[in-house]
Write a protein that holds these residues in place. Structure first.
Motif, PDB file in Angstrom:
ATOM      1  N   LYS A   1     -76.569 -72.360  55.536  1.00 20.70           N
ATOM      2  CA  LYS A   1     -77.977 -71.966  55.400  1.00 20.70           C
ATOM      3  C   LYS A   1     -78.844 -73.210  55.324  1.00 20.70           C
ATOM      4  N   GLY A   2     -79.896 -73.223  56.142  1.00 22.06           N
ATOM      5  CA  GLY A   2     -80.800 -74.370  56.172  1.00 22.06           C
ATOM      6  C   GLY A   2     -80.239 -75.563  56.925  1.00 22.06           C
ATOM      7  N   LYS A   3     -79.003 -75.443  57.418  1.00 25.13           N
ATOM      8  CA  LYS A   3     -78.357 -76.543  58.146  1.00 25.13           C
ATOM      9  C   LYS A   3     -77.964 -76.109  59.554  1.00 25.13           C
ATOM     10  N   SER A   4     -78.497 -74.981  59.989  1.00 25.41           N
ATOM     11  CA  SER A   4     -78.132 -74.466  61.310  1.00 25.41           C
ATOM     12  C   SER A   4     -79.300 -73.697  61.903  1.00 25.41           C
ATOM     13  N   TYR A   5     -79.191 -73.453  63.196  1.00 25.53           N
ATOM     14  CA  TYR A   5     -80.167 -72.619  63.889  1.00 25.53           C
ATOM     15  C   TYR A   5     -79.633 -71.192  63.887  1.00 25.53           C
ATOM     16  N   GLU A   6     -80.374 -70.285  63.282  1.00 25.25           N
ATOM     17  CA  GLU A   6     -79.971 -68.884  63.240  1.00 25.25           C
ATOM     18  C   GLU A   6     -80.719 -68.144  64.344  1.00 25.25           C
ATOM     19  N   ILE A   7     -79.964 -67.526  65.231  1.00 25.57           N
ATOM     20  CA  ILE A   7     -80.559 -66.818  66.361  1.00 25.57           C
ATOM     21  C   ILE A   7     -80.024 -65.387  66.392  1.00 25.57           C
ATOM     22  N   ILE A   8     -80.925 -64.422  66.354  1.00 21.30           N
ATOM     23  CA  ILE A   8     -80.539 -63.015  66.507  1.00 21.30           C
ATOM     24  C   ILE A   8     -80.451 -62.741  68.005  1.00 21.30           C
ATOM     25  N   ASN A   9     -79.263 -62.374  68.464  1.00 24.26           N
ATOM     26  CA  ASN A   9     -79.011 -62.195  69.893  1.00 24.26           C
ATOM     27  C   ASN A   9     -79.014 -60.721  70.297  1.00 24.26           C
ATOM     28  N   LYS A  10     -80.185 -60.117  70.225  1.00 21.64           N
ATOM     29  CA  LYS A  10     -80.331 -58.738  70.712  1.00 21.64           C
ATOM     30  C   LYS A  10     -80.729 -58.742  72.188  1.00 21.64           C
ATOM     31  N   ASP A  11     -81.423 -59.793  72.618  1.00 22.10           N
ATOM     32  CA  ASP A  11     -81.933 -59.910  73.988  1.00 22.10           C
ATOM     33  C   ASP A  11     -81.515 -61.279  74.506  1.00 22.10           C
ATOM     34  N   ILE A  12     -80.631 -61.315  75.505  1.00 22.51           N
ATOM     35  CA  ILE A  12     -80.050 -62.582  75.966  1.00 22.51           C
ATOM     36  C   ILE A  12     -81.109 -63.535  76.507  1.00 22.51           C
ATOM     37  N   ASP A  13     -82.169 -63.017  77.127  1.00 24.08           N
ATOM     38  CA  ASP A  13     -83.205 -63.912  77.648  1.00 24.08           C
ATOM     39  C   ASP A  13     -83.951 -64.620  76.521  1.00 24.08           C
TER      40      ASP A  13
END
Length: 185
Positions: free
Chosen positions: A157-169
């Motif tokens: 937490k706070g040391k990474s990029y968090e990306i929610i991958n619901k839409d690949i584009d």
């Protein structure tokens, strides 16, 4: 440029391999080859798909993470990463969250962690769509590792990029932002 390893992590079905392939295609960022003691499948080549090892040769490497699955060993080694870094400044690797923590501890800021996340319903559908049998799917979703990898560990937490991958584009746009930040900072 300093050497970087882009560590792609998250639960099964969150799109880790898709993002690794995207990085290779768009940015020529190669994946670090991992090691396995299983035999090559049809069409797989040693040194291209995996480092295919015996139990004896597998044991000689220095692993940042390793697992045993179906009686075979799999792992990512410092040796393979260093081989890749001799050729390029930025490489990628797909690992579970325990592996991502190991990379972050070992390499600090040189390990750029991308944590991919989706809701359980979407993950289950993706695993089903890619052909996982129902009983295997249920077993995987109920495993401790899968449950662990659904949410970002406190150590990242706070040391990474968090990306929610619901839409690949949209996910690819977020990954582009990460890469541009790395290259042009």
């Amino acid at each position: 440029m300093d050497k970087k390893i882009i560590v792609i992590t998250g639960a099964s079905g969150t799109g880790k391999t898709t993002i690794s392939q995207y990085l290779k295609k768009k940015y020529h960022i190669p994946p670090v080859l991992t090691h396995t003691t299983r035999a090559p499948r049809a069409g797989e080549v040693d040194g291209v798909d995996y480092h295919f090892e015996t139990d004896e040769t597998f044991a000689k490497n220095h692993y940042l993470e390793q697992v045993e699955y179906s009686g075979f060993h799999y792992g990512s080694s410092e040796e393979s990463l260093n081989q890749t870094w001799k050729k390029v400044d930025i490489a990628s690797i797909v690992v579970d969250t325990a592996g991502a923590i190991s990379y972050k501890k070992k390499y600090g800021d040189a390990a750029v962690v991308i944590f991919l996340e989706v809701d359980l319903e979407t993950v289950a559908q993706r695993l089903h769509d890619r052909g996982d049998a129902s009983e295997r799917l249920i077993k995987r979703i109920n495993s401790e590792e899968f449950k662990r990898d659904l949410k970002i560990p406190d150590e990242l937490k706070g040391k990474s990029y968090e990306i929610i991958n619901k839409d690949i584009d949209l996910t690819k746009k977020r990954v582009d932002e990460v890469i541009n930040h790395l290259i042009f900072k």
